[in-house]
Design a protein around this motif. Structure first.
Motif, short mmCIF file in Angstrom:
data_model
loop_
_atom_site.label_atom_id
_atom_site.label_comp_id
_atom_site.label_asym_id
_atom_site.label_seq_id
_atom_site.Cartn_x
_atom_site.Cartn_y
_atom_site.Cartn_z
N LYS A 72 0.85 -1.20 0.00
CA LYS A 72 0.00 0.00 0.00
C LYS A 72 0.88 1.25 0.00
CE LYS A 72 -4.14 1.99 2.03
NZ LYS A 72 -3.74 3.14 1.21
N THR A 73 1.97 1.19 0.77
CA THR A 73 2.88 2.33 0.83
C THR A 73 3.45 2.66 -0.54
OG1 THR A 73 3.50 1.66 3.07
CG2 THR A 73 4.96 3.24 1.98
N ILE A 74 3.98 1.64 -1.24
CA ILE A 74 4.53 1.97 -2.57
C ILE A 74 3.44 2.35 -3.56
CG2 ILE A 74 6.89 1.13 -2.99
CD1 ILE A 74 5.93 -1.60 -3.44
N GLU A 75 2.31 1.71 -3.48
CA GLU A 75 1.24 2.07 -4.42
C GLU A 75 0.78 3.52 -4.21
OE1 GLU A 75 -0.16 -2.55 -4.36
OE2 GLU A 75 -1.74 -1.07 -3.99
N ASP A 76 0.70 3.92 -2.94
CA ASP A 76 0.33 5.31 -2.65
C ASP A 76 1.38 6.27 -3.18
OD1 ASP A 76 -1.97 4.51 -1.49
OD2 ASP A 76 -1.31 4.79 0.60
#
Lengths: 251, 251
Positions: free
Chosen positions: B193-197
């Motif tokens: 989720k962190t990288i996608e955000d």
């Protein structure tokens, strides 16, 4: 001798990283050819694969040495591969799958579409961590933990051997008998009857239980050993030559 | 080092018939110890197992050489065994079962009540027929028929290796990760989720299909490689250090 143009390129590429001794390069070539592996790569070898020592140690596996490719770095030696295994004897804090030579070579056989390379380190130190981390997985050959240091060519031999066993799927057991055939049951029965009659006549069977016991043992021996016609002839020759006393005739 | 009194006597006895070179006796001792075999017998060796050359070639497997037993004849060397295998590279008109090293060693493991001996012939000639016919079966190591000549110690190594693999039943694959643990799914999801955000904010996803494609690939990569907590921390360190442009903030 296999020529360069017809050299099979199946099987993994054997990559020796910084090998120190020409003898080990030669012995590795021999082990590779023993097991049907033809592609050798050398990363910055200390001695030439075409040195006299290497050629002598290869015991006729010149073809491997003549076609060995030399690279300045491990990265360049593995560039065209899509899966790399690194052989190590010691664990070194890598986060990595560890396969036996058996498991790794089964993977190679299972994935013929991939080009596999297997890294082997220098004689004294083994592979550096910088090389090990380039590998998809580690091959650790299960050996006596009290004495697991293998000669370089022997490490290659074991991995190459494991690959070749799967590649050829040799029958696990056979029976060689040259030009003769197994004697059929009729011939075996006739042979057993012949000895039983001769023994009967010799007067060896003093008691019925003894007769039964000896006859069963003789039948077991000569059926269990799956006798051939050639061997049966030898046995007839022996029996006919022996002058077995004929007590029944005498009495 | 293992002492004589505690030497394990499991496993087959390795019997070298008329070995010619001390180096080969030493290298054989090393290969035996590599694979947990301790009992060596020598039939009329040309050189002593305790010669300097043999000891040097054994690379520390002195214990095998010090306990090697010497016999004048093959018959005497095998007298206390109840099953003998003879290793040969060439077929020679014997009427005999032929086993692979794999099959023969499985037989040995299956029959712990038997004392097995395995005969290896002299370097140049291999075993004489007079010795081969003493054996219950022949071991033929499946090798490249175009180049099947093995060094003596390498022949012993392959048979000993096959035995040891069955003796220890090592796990075929493991995963080493030192003191860290695999990251659990919650941590992996949070990381993804962190990288996608961050990627979303950077403006890289110009089209919805592109977004979906990239996200699926990233999720596949980081779940397939079974990432550990230690590695996850490294990845967070990298991401936080990189100055990923934040287009959404700019717009």
């Amino acid at each position: 001798m296999t020529t360069s143009s017809t050299m099979p390129d199946k099987g993994p590429i054997i990559i020796l990283v910084n090998p120190q001794l020409a003898e080990n390069i030669g012995m590795t070539a021999r082990a590779m050819l023993n097991c049907g592996l033809y592609q050798m790569r050398l990363v910055a070898p200390k001695e030439s694969p075409l040195s006299e020592k290497a050629l002598a140690a290869s015991s006729g596996a010149d073809i491997i040495l003549q076609n060995a490719q030399i690279y300045p770095s491990t990265e360049e030696a593995i560039a065209d591969c899509d899966c790399i295994y690194a052989t190590t004897a010691r664990r070194r804090g890598m986060i990595k799958p560890i396969y036996t030579a058996n498991f790794a070579t089964q993977e190679i056989i299972n994935q013929p579409q991939h080009r596999y390379g297997i890294l082997f380190g220098p004689e004294r130190t083994g592979l550096h961590n910088d090389d090990v981390c380039l590998a998809n997985a580690i091959i650790e050959i299960p050996l006596n933990p009290e004495h697991c240091s293998l000669n370089l060519s022997q490490a290659v031999l074991l991995v190459a051997y494991e690959w070749y066993q799967k590649f050829i799927s040799a029958p696990q057991q056979q029976f060689v008998k040259g030009k003769t055939e197994f004697a059929d049951k009729e011939k075996i029965t006739l042979f057993l009857k012949t000895i039983e009659d001769k023994l009967e006549n010799s007067g060896i069977f003093t008691q019925p239980e003894k007769r039964q016991h000896m006859v069963i043992n003789l039948r077991n021996i000569f059926t269990r050993c799956h006798i051939t016609e050639q061997e049966l002839n030898t046995l007839y020759g022996v029996i006919n030559h022996l002058n077995i006393p004929n007590h029944s005739q005498k009495s």
